[in-house]
Design a protein around this motif. Structure first.
Motif, PDB file in Angstrom:
ATOM      1  N   THR A 215       0.831  -1.204   0.000  1.00 46.46           N
ATOM      2  CA  THR A 215       0.000   0.000   0.000  1.00 46.46           C
ATOM      3  C   THR A 215       0.864   1.253   0.000  1.00 46.46           C
ATOM      4  O   THR A 215       0.626   2.195  -0.761  1.00 46.46           O
ATOM      5  CB  THR A 215      -0.924   0.019   1.238  1.00 46.46           C
ATOM      6  N   ARG A 216       1.888   1.265   0.822  1.00 45.49           N
ATOM      7  CA  ARG A 216       2.750   2.444   0.950  1.00 45.49           C
ATOM      8  C   ARG A 216       3.547   2.721  -0.330  1.00 45.49           C
ATOM      9  O   ARG A 216       3.600   3.868  -0.803  1.00 45.49           O
ATOM     10  CB  ARG A 216       3.695   2.260   2.127  1.00 45.49           C
ATOM     11  N   SER A 217       4.130   1.684  -0.911  1.00 46.56           N
ATOM     12  CA  SER A 217       4.902   1.884  -2.150  1.00 46.56           C
ATOM     13  C   SER A 217       3.984   2.246  -3.315  1.00 46.56           C
ATOM     14  O   SER A 217       4.342   3.055  -4.175  1.00 46.56           O
ATOM     15  CB  SER A 217       5.716   0.633  -2.474  1.00 46.56           C
ATOM     16  N   ARG A 218       2.779   1.662  -3.340  1.00 47.69           N
ATOM     17  CA  ARG A 218       1.812   1.974  -4.413  1.00 47.69           C
ATOM     18  C   ARG A 218       1.376   3.431  -4.325  1.00 47.69           C
ATOM     19  O   ARG A 218       1.258   4.121  -5.353  1.00 47.69           O
ATOM     20  CB  ARG A 218       0.609   1.042  -4.314  1.00 47.69           C
ATOM     21  N   LEU A 219       1.123   3.915  -3.132  1.00 49.18           N
ATOM     22  CA  LEU A 219       0.694   5.296  -2.957  1.00 49.18           C
ATOM     23  C   LEU A 219       1.781   6.269  -3.411  1.00 49.18           C
ATOM     24  O   LEU A 219       1.487   7.296  -4.034  1.00 49.18           O
ATOM     25  CB  LEU A 219       0.342   5.557  -1.490  1.00 49.18           C
ATOM     26  N   TYR A 220       3.029   5.939  -3.110  1.00 54.71           N
ATOM     27  CA  TYR A 220       4.125   6.803  -3.558  1.00 54.71           C
ATOM     28  C   TYR A 220       4.145   6.887  -5.085  1.00 54.71           C
ATOM     29  O   TYR A 220       4.285   7.974  -5.661  1.00 54.71           O
ATOM     30  CB  TYR A 220       5.462   6.280  -3.040  1.00 54.71           C
ATOM     31  N   GLN A 221       3.984   5.736  -5.740  1.00 54.76           N
ATOM     32  CA  GLN A 221       4.010   5.714  -7.204  1.00 54.76           C
ATOM     33  C   GLN A 221       2.828   6.477  -7.785  1.00 54.76           C
ATOM     34  O   GLN A 221       2.973   7.198  -8.782  1.00 54.76           O
ATOM     35  CB  GLN A 221       3.999   4.267  -7.706  1.00 54.76           C
ATOM     36  N   LYS A 222       1.641   6.342  -7.173  1.00 48.85           N
ATOM     37  CA  LYS A 222       0.449   7.021  -7.673  1.00 48.85           C
ATOM     38  C   LYS A 222       0.591   8.541  -7.556  1.00 48.85           C
ATOM     39  O   LYS A 222       0.208   9.283  -8.465  1.00 48.85           O
ATOM     40  CB  LYS A 222      -0.788   6.547  -6.907  1.00 48.85           C
ATOM     41  N   VAL A 223       1.105   9.001  -6.438  1.00 49.76           N
ATOM     42  CA  VAL A 223       1.191  10.437  -6.198  1.00 49.76           C
ATOM     43  C   VAL A 223       2.343  11.082  -6.966  1.00 49.76           C
ATOM     44  O   VAL A 223       2.194  12.151  -7.550  1.00 49.76           O
ATOM     45  CB  VAL A 223       1.332  10.722  -4.679  1.00 49.76           C
ATOM     46  N   PHE A 224       3.499  10.409  -6.999  1.00 53.57           N
ATOM     47  CA  PHE A 224       4.684  11.014  -7.606  1.00 53.57           C
ATOM     48  C   PHE A 224       4.941  10.556  -9.038  1.00 53.57           C
ATOM     49  O   PHE A 224       5.814  11.092  -9.713  1.00 53.57           O
ATOM     50  CB  PHE A 224       5.921  10.709  -6.745  1.00 53.57           C
ATOM     51  N   GLY A 225       4.183   9.541  -9.508  1.00 53.76           N
ATOM     52  CA  GLY A 225       4.332   9.095 -10.888  1.00 53.76           C
ATOM     53  C   GLY A 225       5.606   8.333 -11.164  1.00 53.76           C
ATOM     54  O   GLY A 225       6.031   8.237 -12.313  1.00 53.76           O
ATOM     55  N   LYS A 226       6.229   7.802 -10.145  1.00 53.74           N
ATOM     56  CA  LYS A 226       7.444   7.001 -10.326  1.00 53.74           C
ATOM     57  C   LYS A 226       7.540   5.989  -9.188  1.00 53.74           C
ATOM     58  O   LYS A 226       6.965   6.190  -8.117  1.00 53.74           O
ATOM     59  CB  LYS A 226       8.693   7.885 -10.345  1.00 53.74           C
ATOM     60  N   LYS A 227       8.269   4.916  -9.439  1.00 53.86           N
ATOM     61  CA  LYS A 227       8.396   3.882  -8.418  1.00 53.86           C
ATOM     62  C   LYS A 227       9.190   4.407  -7.230  1.00 53.86           C
ATOM     63  O   LYS A 227      10.136   5.176  -7.375  1.00 53.86           O
ATOM     64  CB  LYS A 227       9.075   2.643  -9.000  1.00 53.86           C
ATOM     65  N   GLY A 228       8.773   3.963  -6.056  1.00 56.55           N
ATOM     66  CA  GLY A 228       9.467   4.355  -4.840  1.00 56.55           C
ATOM     67  C   GLY A 228       9.265   3.311  -3.769  1.00 56.55           C
ATOM     68  O   GLY A 228       8.411   2.434  -3.887  1.00 56.55           O
ATOM     69  N   SER A 229      10.027   3.406  -2.729  1.00 55.10           N
ATOM     70  CA  SER A 229       9.934   2.437  -1.637  1.00 55.10           C
ATOM     71  C   SER A 229       8.827   2.842  -0.667  1.00 55.10           C
ATOM     72  O   SER A 229       8.369   3.994  -0.663  1.00 55.10           O
ATOM     73  CB  SER A 229      11.264   2.360  -0.891  1.00 55.10           C
ATOM     74  N   SER A 230       8.420   1.894   0.155  1.00 56.15           N
ATOM     75  CA  SER A 230       7.416   2.185   1.177  1.00 56.15           C
ATOM     76  C   SER A 230       7.954   3.228   2.158  1.00 56.15           C
ATOM     77  O   SER A 230       7.198   4.062   2.669  1.00 56.15           O
ATOM     78  CB  SER A 230       7.023   0.898   1.911  1.00 56.15           C
ATOM     79  N   ARG A 231       9.249   3.196   2.394  1.00 52.54           N
ATOM     80  CA  ARG A 231       9.867   4.158   3.306  1.00 52.54           C
ATOM     81  C   ARG A 231       9.771   5.583   2.766  1.00 52.54           C
ATOM     82  O   ARG A 231       9.620   6.550   3.536  1.00 52.54           O
ATOM     83  CB  ARG A 231      11.333   3.779   3.529  1.00 52.54           C
ATOM     84  N   GLN A 232       9.841   5.732   1.460  1.00 48.79           N
ATOM     85  CA  GLN A 232       9.730   7.066   0.852  1.00 48.79           C
ATOM     86  C   GLN A 232       8.340   7.653   1.085  1.00 48.79           C
ATOM     87  O   GLN A 232       8.191   8.857   1.269  1.00 48.79           O
ATOM     88  CB  GLN A 232      10.043   6.989  -0.645  1.00 48.79           C
ATOM     89  N   TRP A 233       7.321   6.790   1.059  1.00 49.91           N
ATOM     90  CA  TRP A 233       5.964   7.279   1.358  1.00 49.91           C
ATOM     91  C   TRP A 233       5.875   7.688   2.830  1.00 49.91           C
ATOM     92  O   TRP A 233       5.278   8.709   3.151  1.00 49.91           O
ATOM     93  CB  TRP A 233       4.923   6.204   1.042  1.00 49.91           C
ATOM     94  N   ASP A 234       6.486   6.920   3.707  1.00 47.78           N
ATOM     95  CA  ASP A 234       6.511   7.259   5.125  1.00 47.78           C
ATOM     96  C   ASP A 234       7.141   8.634   5.333  1.00 47.78           C
ATOM     97  O   ASP A 234       6.616   9.467   6.073  1.00 47.78           O
ATOM     98  CB  ASP A 234       7.301   6.219   5.933  1.00 47.78           C
ATOM     99  N   ASP A 235       8.281   8.857   4.688  1.00 54.01           N
ATOM    100  CA  ASP A 235       8.991  10.134   4.829  1.00 54.01           C
ATOM    101  C   ASP A 235       8.123  11.288   4.336  1.00 54.01           C
ATOM    102  O   ASP A 235       8.120  12.377   4.949  1.00 54.01           O
ATOM    103  CB  ASP A 235      10.311  10.105   4.052  1.00 54.01           C
ATOM    104  N   PHE A 236       7.404  11.058   3.243  1.00 53.55           N
ATOM    105  CA  PHE A 236       6.544  12.113   2.705  1.00 53.55           C
ATOM    106  C   PHE A 236       5.411  12.422   3.679  1.00 53.55           C
ATOM    107  O   PHE A 236       5.124  13.608   3.954  1.00 53.55           O
ATOM    108  CB  PHE A 236       5.981  11.681   1.352  1.00 53.55           C
ATOM    109  N   ILE A 237       4.775  11.384   4.215  1.00 49.70           N
ATOM    110  CA  ILE A 237       3.672  11.580   5.159  1.00 49.70           C
ATOM    111  C   ILE A 237       4.157  12.320   6.404  1.00 49.70           C
ATOM    112  O   ILE A 237       3.498  13.235   6.909  1.00 49.70           O
ATOM    113  CB  ILE A 237       3.041  10.226   5.560  1.00 49.70           C
ATOM    114  N   LEU A 238       5.312  11.948   6.908  1.00 54.15           N
ATOM    115  CA  LEU A 238       5.851  12.580   8.105  1.00 54.15           C
ATOM    116  C   LEU A 238       6.244  14.045   7.848  1.00 54.15           C
ATOM    117  O   LEU A 238       6.337  14.845   8.786  1.00 54.15           O
ATOM    118  CB  LEU A 238       7.060  11.801   8.612  1.00 54.15           C
ATOM    119  N   SER A 239       6.473  14.385   6.589  1.00 56.12           N
ATOM    120  CA  SER A 239       6.863  15.760   6.261  1.00 56.12           C
ATOM    121  C   SER A 239       5.658  16.696   6.164  1.00 56.12           C
ATOM    122  O   SER A 239       5.816  17.913   6.180  1.00 56.12           O
ATOM    123  CB  SER A 239       7.622  15.797   4.926  1.00 56.12           C
ATOM    124  N   LEU A 240       4.443  16.124   6.044  1.00 56.35           N
ATOM    125  CA  LEU A 240       3.251  16.963   5.885  1.00 56.35           C
ATOM    126  C   LEU A 240       2.878  17.666   7.189  1.00 56.35           C
ATOM    127  O   LEU A 240       3.033  17.107   8.254  1.00 56.35           O
ATOM    128  CB  LEU A 240       2.071  16.102   5.414  1.00 56.35           C
TER     129      LEU A 240
END
Length: 240
Positions: A215-240
């Motif tokens: 779920t986390r890696s899919r959300l990163y790809q959907k929002v940013f339009g490129k593949k990313g790790s689940s950790r990258q989505w975590d970092d983005f959420i924590l930055s909001l």
């Protein structure tokens, strides 16, 4: 002899008619295939263009969020204070002859002053976020759920939403503004913001750890339009 010749001519005529019919059918099939192909091609191009526009819109919103967060940083606050001092000095040295310019400068100063006050308040709330979250009733209930190995109740979710949105103003609105999240998408992101670990998120949402990671890696790809790790989505959420 003459009769046989006539019969032969009859057969030739029938073959020509049959060939004519077959040709018409083939032409019809070719035309149908061409129209279908062109239609599918146009639809594919339109869908691709729509996806590109949606991605550009999401990235624009992400960049706007980043700019907003950067504007709330300590460096930006200090920069705004410096600008306010400069404007106050300029206003003090100005005469009354240019009232329109004075009003514009005062408006700019007031806007900077307001932005700074909001940024300072938000910064203070964020600095106390973990203490506020960890000392809340809903966090204690979440810990009990983890101890008992069960998912959160609907009442727990509602209180967690209120807690997170109270600390991080507009968190839910910002998330849904970026992407049409499912309930599971939202819950996972909400728990990330509440400082929960992947294994804990899996228990509280009654999903496997692998499902939570996906779920986390899919959300990163959907929002940013490129593949990313689940950790990258975590970092983005924590930055909001």
């Amino acid at each position: 002899m003459f009769g046989g010749f006539v019969f032969l001519l009859y057969l030739c005529g029938m073959n020509q008619i049959t060939m004519s019919i077959l040709t018409q059918r083939e032409l019809f099939l070719i035309a149908l295939f061409t129209v279908t192909y062109v239609t599918l091609f146009v639809v594919a191009v339109q869908n691709s263009r729509r996806k590109i526009l949606l991605l550009e819109e999401r990235l624009h919103k992400v960049n706007a969020l980043k700019e907003s967060l950067e504007a709330q940083s300590s460096q930006s606050i200090e920069e705004n204070r410096r600008k306010i001092v400069e404007l106050e000095d300029l206003l003090a040295r100005m005469g009354d002859e240019n009232s329109m310019l004075r009003l514009e400068l005062e408006e700019k100063k007031a806007r900077l002053d307001y932005n700074n006050k909001v940024a300072v308040i938000d910064k203070e709330k964020r600095s106390q976020a973990e203490t506020t979250i960890f000392s809340s009733d809903v966090y204690r209930r979440m810990q009990r759920c983890l101890d008992e190995g069960r998912m959160m109740t609907q009442d727990d979710w509602q209180q967690l939403v209120q807690l997170i949105d109270g600390i991080y103003t507009g968190f839910t609105e910002k998330l849904y503004g970026l992407y049409k999240l499912s309930q599971q998408d939202y819950y996972v992101s909400l728990l990330i913001k509440a400082r929960m670990q992947p294994k804990e998120i899996a228990t509280l949402t009654a999903h496997s750890k692998e499902s939570v990671a996906s779920t986390r890696s899919r959300l990163y790809q959907k929002v940013f339009g490129k593949k990313g790790s689940s950790r990258q989505w975590d970092d983005f959420i924590l930055s909001l």
